[in-house]
Design a protein around this motif. Structure first.
Motif, PDB file in Angstrom:
ATOM      1  N   UNK A  62       0.805  -1.220   0.000  1.00 30.23           N
ATOM      2  CA  UNK A  62       0.000   0.000   0.000  1.00 30.23           C
ATOM      3  C   UNK A  62       0.841   1.274   0.000  1.00 30.23           C
ATOM      4  N   UNK A  63       2.110   1.170  -0.365  1.00 30.00           N
ATOM      5  CA  UNK A  63       2.919   2.377  -0.507  1.00 30.00           C
ATOM      6  C   UNK A  63       3.571   2.901   0.752  1.00 30.00           C
ATOM      7  N   UNK A  64       3.656   2.102   1.788  1.00 33.00           N
ATOM      8  CA  UNK A  64       4.202   2.581   3.056  1.00 33.00           C
ATOM      9  C   UNK A  64       5.648   2.147   3.278  1.00 33.00           C
ATOM     10  N   UNK A  65       6.016   0.934   2.919  1.00 37.94           N
ATOM     11  CA  UNK A  65       7.303   0.373   3.355  1.00 37.94           C
ATOM     12  C   UNK A  65       8.476   0.645   2.399  1.00 37.94           C
ATOM     13  N   UNK A  66       8.216   0.927   1.162  1.00 38.18           N
ATOM     14  CA  UNK A  66       9.250   1.166   0.147  1.00 38.18           C
ATOM     15  C   UNK A  66      10.110  -0.071  -0.140  1.00 38.18           C
ATOM     16  N   UNK A  67       9.663  -1.231   0.216  1.00 38.53           N
ATOM     17  CA  UNK A  67      10.405  -2.445  -0.107  1.00 38.53           C
ATOM     18  C   UNK A  67      10.330  -2.790  -1.596  1.00 38.53           C
ATOM     19  N   UNK A  68       9.338  -2.308  -2.272  1.00 38.76           N
ATOM     20  CA  UNK A  68       9.025  -2.780  -3.625  1.00 38.76           C
ATOM     21  C   UNK A  68       9.620  -1.931  -4.735  1.00 38.76           C
ATOM     22  N   UNK A  69      10.635  -1.136  -4.449  1.00 40.46           N
ATOM     23  CA  UNK A  69      11.147  -0.186  -5.438  1.00 40.46           C
ATOM     24  C   UNK A  69      11.620  -0.857  -6.728  1.00 40.46           C
ATOM     25  N   UNK A  70      11.249  -0.236  -7.833  1.00 43.70           N
ATOM     26  CA  UNK A  70      11.684  -0.662  -9.164  1.00 43.70           C
ATOM     27  C   UNK A  70      11.983   0.593  -9.979  1.00 43.70           C
ATOM     28  N   UNK A  71      12.592   0.402 -11.116  1.00 44.23           N
ATOM     29  CA  UNK A  71      12.726   1.485 -12.088  1.00 44.23           C
ATOM     30  C   UNK A  71      11.649   1.279 -13.146  1.00 44.23           C
ATOM     31  N   UNK A  72      10.903   2.315 -13.433  1.00 40.37           N
ATOM     32  CA  UNK A  72       9.819   2.242 -14.417  1.00 40.37           C
ATOM     33  C   UNK A  72      10.151   3.186 -15.565  1.00 40.37           C
ATOM     34  N   UNK A  73      10.346   2.617 -16.732  1.00 42.67           N
ATOM     35  CA  UNK A  73      10.685   3.410 -17.917  1.00 42.67           C
ATOM     36  C   UNK A  73      11.841   4.371 -17.629  1.00 42.67           C
ATOM     37  N   UNK A  74      12.837   3.861 -16.924  1.00 44.57           N
ATOM     38  CA  UNK A  74      14.036   4.632 -16.647  1.00 44.57           C
ATOM     39  C   UNK A  74      13.959   5.515 -15.418  1.00 44.57           C
ATOM     40  N   UNK A  75      12.814   5.580 -14.792  1.00 45.66           N
ATOM     41  CA  UNK A  75      12.645   6.401 -13.585  1.00 45.66           C
ATOM     42  C   UNK A  75      12.855   5.522 -12.361  1.00 45.66           C
ATOM     43  N   UNK A  76      13.963   5.725 -11.629  1.00 50.14           N
ATOM     44  CA  UNK A  76      14.270   4.837 -10.500  1.00 50.14           C
ATOM     45  C   UNK A  76      13.379   5.087  -9.291  1.00 50.14           C
ATOM     46  N   UNK A  77      13.421   4.132  -8.372  1.00 49.68           N
ATOM     47  CA  UNK A  77      12.778   4.257  -7.061  1.00 49.68           C
ATOM     48  C   UNK A  77      11.278   4.515  -7.121  1.00 49.68           C
TER      49      UNK A  77
END
Ligand code: FES
Length: 110
Positions: A62-77
């Motif tokens: 739900x957007x709280x923990x930041x464990x799931x970070x990925x780069x999307x279309x070159x945009x990190x985090x």
């Protein structure tokens, strides 16, 4: 025979989209989050922690923990649990060290 093109809903939006994850093509349901798309395709971890290289994927969802970070279309985090899949989206795991101060607090969560 349907009056609607195959692969579309009554509203005309596609039922499925194709994205890529680290170069792997994934066809997944439209309207879901990147995190959900990855997990439903058997990808449960897509980055490692900085200190001990432990695998991370969805945790809170739900957007709280930041464990799931990925780069999307070159945009990190980008939080995979909050970004909706789009046709042709390119996702990369292993973003490297996060720049977000809440991603891994000092001392880590390990
Ligand atoms: S899973 Fe916690 S922020 Fe995405």
């Amino acid at each position: 025979m349907s009056a609607y093109p195959s692969g579309t809903s009554l509203s005309g939006t596609p039922d499925e989209v194709t994205i890529s994850f680290d170069g792997r093509q994934i066809t997944t349901a439209a309207g879901q989050s990147v995190g959900s798309a990855l997990v439903t395709n058997g990808i449960t971890a897509w980055r490692d922690t900085r200190k001990q290289a432990r695998p991370r994927g969805l945790f809170c969802g739900i957007g709280v923990c930041f464990d799931c970070l990925v780069a999307v279309d070159g945009e990190p985090n980008q939080r995979a649990c909050l970004v909706e899949v789009r046709e042709g989206m390119e996702i990369k795991g292993s973003c490297g060290p996060s720049v977000h101060p809440l991603a891994e607090p000092e001392g880590g969560r390990e």
